[in-house]
Design a protein around this motif. Sequence first.
Motif, PDB file in Angstrom:
ATOM      1  N   GLY A 159       0.819  -1.399  -0.042  1.00 46.82           N
ATOM      2  CA  GLY A 159      -0.057  -0.003  -0.023  1.00 46.82           C
ATOM      3  C   GLY A 159       0.833   1.214   0.094  1.00 46.82           C
ATOM      4  O   GLY A 159       2.025   1.218   0.175  1.00 46.82           O
ATOM      5  N   PRO A 160       0.308   2.400   0.212  1.00 46.00           N
ATOM      6  CA  PRO A 160       0.981   3.615  -0.186  1.00 46.00           C
ATOM      7  C   PRO A 160       1.950   3.861   1.145  1.00 46.00           C
ATOM      8  O   PRO A 160       1.462   3.320   2.263  1.00 46.00           O
ATOM      9  N   GLY A 161       3.052   4.579   1.005  1.00 42.34           N
ATOM     10  CA  GLY A 161       3.973   4.650   1.993  1.00 42.34           C
ATOM     11  C   GLY A 161       5.226   3.697   1.961  1.00 42.34           C
ATOM     12  O   GLY A 161       6.209   3.567   2.595  1.00 42.34           O
ATOM     13  N   TYR A 165       5.398  -0.258  -3.313  1.00 39.71           N
ATOM     14  CA  TYR A 165       4.046   0.271  -3.951  1.00 39.71           C
ATOM     15  C   TYR A 165       4.618   0.995  -5.090  1.00 39.71           C
ATOM     16  O   TYR A 165       5.419   1.703  -5.402  1.00 39.71           O
ATOM     17  N   GLY A 166       3.887   0.582  -6.209  1.00 37.87           N
ATOM     18  CA  GLY A 166       4.014   1.316  -7.704  1.00 37.87           C
ATOM     19  C   GLY A 166       2.860   0.815  -8.612  1.00 37.87           C
ATOM     20  O   GLY A 166       1.366   0.866  -8.179  1.00 37.87           O
ATOM     21  N   ILE A 167       3.149   1.044  -9.833  1.00 34.41           N
ATOM     22  CA  ILE A 167       2.171   1.065 -10.896  1.00 34.41           C
ATOM     23  C   ILE A 167       1.412  -0.245 -10.834  1.00 34.41           C
ATOM     24  O   ILE A 167       0.094   0.014 -10.813  1.00 34.41           O
ATOM     25  N   LEU A 168       1.743  -1.397 -10.991  1.00 41.37           N
ATOM     26  CA  LEU A 168       1.046  -2.678 -10.660  1.00 41.37           C
ATOM     27  C   LEU A 168       0.385  -2.943  -9.437  1.00 41.37           C
ATOM     28  O   LEU A 168      -0.850  -3.270  -9.399  1.00 41.37           O
ATOM     29  N   LYS A 253       2.920  15.791  -3.272  1.00 39.99           N
ATOM     30  CA  LYS A 253       3.412  14.676  -2.618  1.00 39.99           C
ATOM     31  C   LYS A 253       4.310  13.847  -3.869  1.00 39.99           C
ATOM     32  O   LYS A 253       4.227  14.091  -4.960  1.00 39.99           O
ATOM     33  N   ARG A 254       4.805  12.766  -3.262  1.00 41.50           N
ATOM     34  CA  ARG A 254       5.367  11.648  -4.501  1.00 41.50           C
ATOM     35  C   ARG A 254       4.663  10.678  -4.732  1.00 41.50           C
ATOM     36  O   ARG A 254       3.636  10.206  -3.817  1.00 41.50           O
ATOM     37  N   PRO A 255       4.493   9.923  -5.862  1.00 38.07           N
ATOM     38  CA  PRO A 255       3.640   8.992  -5.902  1.00 38.07           C
ATOM     39  C   PRO A 255       3.365   7.655  -4.969  1.00 38.07           C
ATOM     40  O   PRO A 255       2.128   7.511  -4.865  1.00 38.07           O
ATOM     41  N   GLU A 256       4.412   7.335  -4.363  1.00 37.45           N
ATOM     42  CA  GLU A 256       4.066   6.181  -3.225  1.00 37.45           C
ATOM     43  C   GLU A 256       3.439   6.863  -2.230  1.00 37.45           C
ATOM     44  O   GLU A 256       3.109   5.856  -1.183  1.00 37.45           O
ATOM     45  N   GLN A 257       3.225   7.939  -1.973  1.00 37.91           N
ATOM     46  CA  GLN A 257       2.591   8.721  -0.781  1.00 37.91           C
ATOM     47  C   GLN A 257       0.903   8.746  -1.220  1.00 37.91           C
ATOM     48  O   GLN A 257       0.005   8.626  -0.339  1.00 37.91           O
ATOM     49  N   LEU A 258       0.463   8.441  -2.390  1.00 38.64           N
ATOM     50  CA  LEU A 258      -0.980   8.418  -2.717  1.00 38.64           C
ATOM     51  C   LEU A 258      -1.604   7.077  -2.649  1.00 38.64           C
ATOM     52  O   LEU A 258      -1.159   6.122  -3.204  1.00 38.64           O
TER      53      LEU A 258
END
Length: 274
Positions: A159-161, A165-168, A253-258
């Motif tokens: 999950g986020p954080g 955690y990525g596209i897939l 935010k950065r993507p892994e935070q969303l």
Amino acid sequence: MFNKWNPSFAFFALLCKVNVRPKKHLGQHFLLDMSVCERIAEAITGVGETKKIVEVGPGTGALTQCLMKLPLETSVVEVDDESVAYLNAYFPALRGRIYEEDFLRMNLKERFGDNFCVVGNFPYNISSQILFKVLDEWECVPELVGMFQKEVAERVASGPGSRDYGILSVLLQVHYEIKYLFTVEPEVFNPPPKVKSGVLRMERRPEPLVTSQQKEFKQVVKLAFNQRRKTIRNSVKSLLQPGISSENELFNKRPEQLSVEQFIELTRILFPNK
């Protein structure tokens, strides 16, 4: 559900007798521990109207024999001709449902219908492609239970954080609730892989989290994670049109935070008229 026995040595001896060799170019690591096979089979719930199992890469049928004890019709898809010959010889009940084809090139709905569970000790070298294939045909796959390289399994379930955690993760979680079930050690395979494995269960959501703007959503997610060290404002700046404000805190935010839901909100901000 299953009779408890541990035929690993006998099973390995049988493989040697029929000369089914695990092939590196196919990413084959034959599972020898029947207790692991049983745990994978027991994780299948047959959600919704599911009446079929499609096993990808059965090899010599260690997992297959457990799947065939379930009250669901089992079919197998295998590209290795030695394995196909073995399955035809030792699993007569499967005849007519052993497909010597490339799973990634199949029209799954045309072949198997509307509701089937995808299962397998998936070849490491195409495991992500298998997940994208299931994602493309999510409407006919209500459940997936399978073994992956541990790193891939953790990425899908994260999950986020998390760094994993990525596209897939995001794209699959739009359609599926995902649970990491257990870890499998290398020594239960022939040949032993160099890494640990992980077993996942994915159950399709009653409704996908994204019902419209699916194309735009994928575009946003891919742009964001392709530049994951940048803030969202910088990674999606090519999508910012005149009149669209980037003052929302999501852009900082950065993507892994969303979360998935925040990516959905971001898509609506970027494409207000679609």
